[in-house]
Motif scaffolding. Sequence first.
Motif, PDB file in Angstrom:
ATOM      1  N   VAL A  77     -86.939 -68.360  76.779  1.00 29.98           N
ATOM      2  CA  VAL A  77     -86.564 -69.085  75.567  1.00 29.98           C
ATOM      3  C   VAL A  77     -87.693 -70.040  75.201  1.00 29.98           C
ATOM      4  CG1 VAL A  77     -84.891 -70.621  74.481  1.00 29.98           C
ATOM      5  CG2 VAL A  77     -84.127 -68.966  76.199  1.00 29.98           C
ATOM      6  N   SER A  78     -88.180 -69.920  73.988  1.00 32.88           N
ATOM      7  CA  SER A  78     -89.224 -70.807  73.478  1.00 32.88           C
ATOM      8  C   SER A  78     -88.585 -71.859  72.583  1.00 32.88           C
ATOM      9  CB  SER A  78     -90.250 -69.993  72.681  1.00 32.88           C
ATOM     10  OG  SER A  78     -91.213 -70.843  72.100  1.00 32.88           O
ATOM     11  N   CYS A  79     -88.831 -73.144  72.894  1.00 27.42           N
ATOM     12  CA  CYS A  79     -88.251 -74.244  72.128  1.00 27.42           C
ATOM     13  C   CYS A  79     -89.366 -75.043  71.460  1.00 27.42           C
ATOM     14  CB  CYS A  79     -87.415 -75.140  73.033  1.00 27.42           C
ATOM     15  SG  CYS A  79     -86.146 -74.268  73.964  1.00 27.42           S
ATOM     16  N   GLY A  80     -89.685 -74.710  70.226  1.00 25.72           N
ATOM     17  CA  GLY A  80     -90.737 -75.427  69.520  1.00 25.72           C
ATOM     18  C   GLY A  80     -91.995 -74.599  69.343  1.00 25.72           C
ATOM     19  N   ALA A  81     -92.703 -74.857  68.260  1.00 28.25           N
ATOM     20  CA  ALA A  81     -93.870 -74.054  67.892  1.00 28.25           C
ATOM     21  C   ALA A  81     -94.953 -74.070  68.964  1.00 28.25           C
ATOM     22  CB  ALA A  81     -94.436 -74.552  66.560  1.00 28.25           C
ATOM     23  N   GLU A  82     -95.122 -75.203  69.661  1.00 28.17           N
ATOM     24  CA  GLU A  82     -96.198 -75.326  70.642  1.00 28.17           C
ATOM     25  C   GLU A  82     -95.971 -74.456  71.875  1.00 28.17           C
ATOM     26  OE1 GLU A  82     -94.419 -77.735  69.391  1.00 28.17           O
ATOM     27  OE2 GLU A  82     -95.634 -79.447  68.763  1.00 28.17           O
ATOM     28  N   THR A  83     -94.740 -74.019  72.090  1.00 28.44           N
ATOM     29  CA  THR A  83     -94.433 -73.246  73.299  1.00 28.44           C
ATOM     30  C   THR A  83     -94.534 -71.742  73.091  1.00 28.44           C
ATOM     31  OG1 THR A  83     -92.049 -73.059  72.863  1.00 28.44           O
ATOM     32  CG2 THR A  83     -92.813 -75.047  73.993  1.00 28.44           C
ATOM     33  N   VAL A  84     -94.713 -71.303  71.852  1.00 28.43           N
ATOM     34  CA  VAL A  84     -94.681 -69.871  71.554  1.00 28.43           C
ATOM     35  C   VAL A  84     -95.804 -69.115  72.262  1.00 28.43           C
ATOM     36  CG1 VAL A  84     -94.930 -68.138  69.727  1.00 28.43           C
ATOM     37  CG2 VAL A  84     -93.463 -70.128  69.369  1.00 28.43           C
ATOM     38  N   ALA A  85     -97.014 -69.655  72.231  1.00 26.00           N
ATOM     39  CA  ALA A  85     -98.149 -68.961  72.848  1.00 26.00           C
ATOM     40  C   ALA A  85     -97.911 -68.748  74.340  1.00 26.00           C
ATOM     41  CB  ALA A  85     -99.443 -69.743  72.614  1.00 26.00           C
ATOM     42  N   LEU A  86     -97.402 -69.774  75.028  1.00 23.94           N
ATOM     43  CA  LEU A  86     -97.123 -69.655  76.453  1.00 23.94           C
ATOM     44  C   LEU A  86     -95.981 -68.671  76.707  1.00 23.94           C
ATOM     45  CD1 LEU A  86     -98.015 -70.788  79.199  1.00 23.94           C
ATOM     46  CD2 LEU A  86     -96.219 -72.511  78.981  1.00 23.94           C
ATOM     47  N   THR A  87     -94.981 -68.708  75.854  1.00 30.47           N
ATOM     48  CA  THR A  87     -93.875 -67.754  75.970  1.00 30.47           C
ATOM     49  C   THR A  87     -94.381 -66.325  75.846  1.00 30.47           C
ATOM     50  OG1 THR A  87     -92.271 -69.333  75.085  1.00 30.47           O
ATOM     51  CG2 THR A  87     -91.695 -67.007  74.942  1.00 30.47           C
ATOM     52  N   ASN A  88     -95.250 -66.087  74.874  1.00 31.57           N
ATOM     53  CA  ASN A  88     -95.803 -64.740  74.683  1.00 31.57           C
ATOM     54  C   ASN A  88     -96.573 -64.282  75.919  1.00 31.57           C
ATOM     55  OD1 ASN A  88     -94.762 -64.837  72.106  1.00 31.57           O
ATOM     56  ND2 ASN A  88     -96.714 -65.328  71.131  1.00 31.57           N
ATOM     57  N   LEU A  89     -97.322 -65.207  76.512  1.00 31.58           N
ATOM     58  CA  LEU A  89     -98.115 -64.878  77.692  1.00 31.58           C
ATOM     59  C   LEU A  89     -97.231 -64.413  78.845  1.00 31.58           C
ATOM     60  CD1 LEU A  89    -100.897 -64.943  79.164  1.00 31.58           C
ATOM     61  CD2 LEU A  89    -100.360 -67.311  79.794  1.00 31.58           C
ATOM     62  N   PHE A  90     -96.177 -65.171  79.136  1.00 38.07           N
ATOM     63  CA  PHE A  90     -95.319 -64.828  80.261  1.00 38.07           C
ATOM     64  C   PHE A  90     -94.361 -63.680  79.938  1.00 38.07           C
ATOM     65  CE2 PHE A  90     -96.583 -69.099  81.699  1.00 38.07           C
ATOM     66  CZ  PHE A  90     -97.012 -68.756  82.975  1.00 38.07           C
ATOM     67  N   ALA A  91     -93.989 -63.536  78.671  1.00 44.08           N
ATOM     68  CA  ALA A  91     -93.157 -62.399  78.287  1.00 44.08           C
ATOM     69  C   ALA A  91     -93.897 -61.092  78.520  1.00 44.08           C
ATOM     70  CB  ALA A  91     -92.739 -62.520  76.825  1.00 44.08           C
ATOM     71  N   GLU A  92     -95.202 -61.097  78.243  1.00 45.88           N
ATOM     72  CA  GLU A  92     -96.022 -59.917  78.492  1.00 45.88           C
ATOM     73  C   GLU A  92     -96.188 -59.680  79.992  1.00 45.88           C
ATOM     74  OE1 GLU A  92     -98.369 -56.600  77.981  1.00 45.88           O
ATOM     75  OE2 GLU A  92     -97.183 -57.694  76.482  1.00 45.88           O
ATOM     76  N   LYS A  93     -96.391 -60.744  80.744  1.00 44.88           N
ATOM     77  CA  LYS A  93     -96.610 -60.635  82.187  1.00 44.88           C
ATOM     78  C   LYS A  93     -95.374 -60.100  82.903  1.00 44.88           C
ATOM     79  CE  LYS A  93     -97.484 -63.530  86.277  1.00 44.88           C
ATOM     80  NZ  LYS A  93     -98.426 -62.619  86.925  1.00 44.88           N
ATOM     81  N   PHE A  94     -94.201 -60.631  82.536  1.00 43.50           N
ATOM     82  CA  PHE A  94     -92.963 -60.267  83.234  1.00 43.50           C
ATOM     83  C   PHE A  94     -92.149 -59.204  82.497  1.00 43.50           C
ATOM     84  CE2 PHE A  94     -93.902 -64.474  84.964  1.00 43.50           C
ATOM     85  CZ  PHE A  94     -93.642 -64.289  86.312  1.00 43.50           C
TER      86      PHE A  94
END
Length: 280
Positions: A77-94
């Motif tokens: 779950v991404s909460c806020g615009a600043e977290t989207v890039a990190l969310t994308n990174l780990f969503a791809e990894k896992f």
Amino acid sequence: FFSSRRRHTRFKCDWSSRRVLFRSGGIQTSVKLAEDLSAAGFEVSITSINFDPSTDNHKFYIPSQSIENLNTIKSIVSCGAETVALTNLFAEKFKSKSILLMLGADHYFTPLWKDAKNFINAIQTYDFIIALSPLLKKVALSLGARNIVCAPLGFDSKVFNFQKTAKSNQIVINCRDSTEKGLRFLLPHIPKLREMGWRVVGFGDVKDPKFAEVFDYFYGRLNKREIYELLLNSKILLDASFIEGLGLVALESAASGCVPIISKRHDYHELFNEIGRAHV
């Protein structure tokens, strides 16, 4: 996908540290979502993208460095615009599902165009969107969201409820230092309200300590119970914000019997609709 493997699902929640400033921001809402998911049988973890001391003792919190050591993350779950890039990174990894907790119209106000672009892309491509209000749902749908639900997370009806108590001639102003919150339009009118017999108090954050001196009393940051006691003893809440995701304080004020006077903005139309049809 929520009901498929509840007992063995790890839910990972990212929030933006800039929202730590306001009770009505990402931390309270993220924790509320985490608590609900945990009660439903999910295994939940929360991390902040930057160091956040308020999360140190929270039962869901894990340091961001620990994410790499997790074996499985089913959904992020991404909460806020600043977290989207990190969310994308780990969503791809896992190979995880991506979920956006849409707390506000971040693409309008985030200072970096890159973050705004990522946020819009998340709305368009993520597996699931949770919008805090009907207005945010409409915004997300207009940008191409696919699967979306509207949920007023963060509002605590167990704490904020109406009691028949005597109220003082007091006006409350929720202070937040973001430009779109409109505080600068209210401050010049406080002396006039005082002349009319009102006691004007504030709580929250201000950019300059001199702003706090305008009030009869300024409380700074308060917890939920302290805000409830303040609203219970006051007749009016003034909220000049141009735009809100949910507008939590005004909801809490109304529930506590303190009349919210707000700017003419669309996010409240569906929240305070006709009896029987209201969103909250």
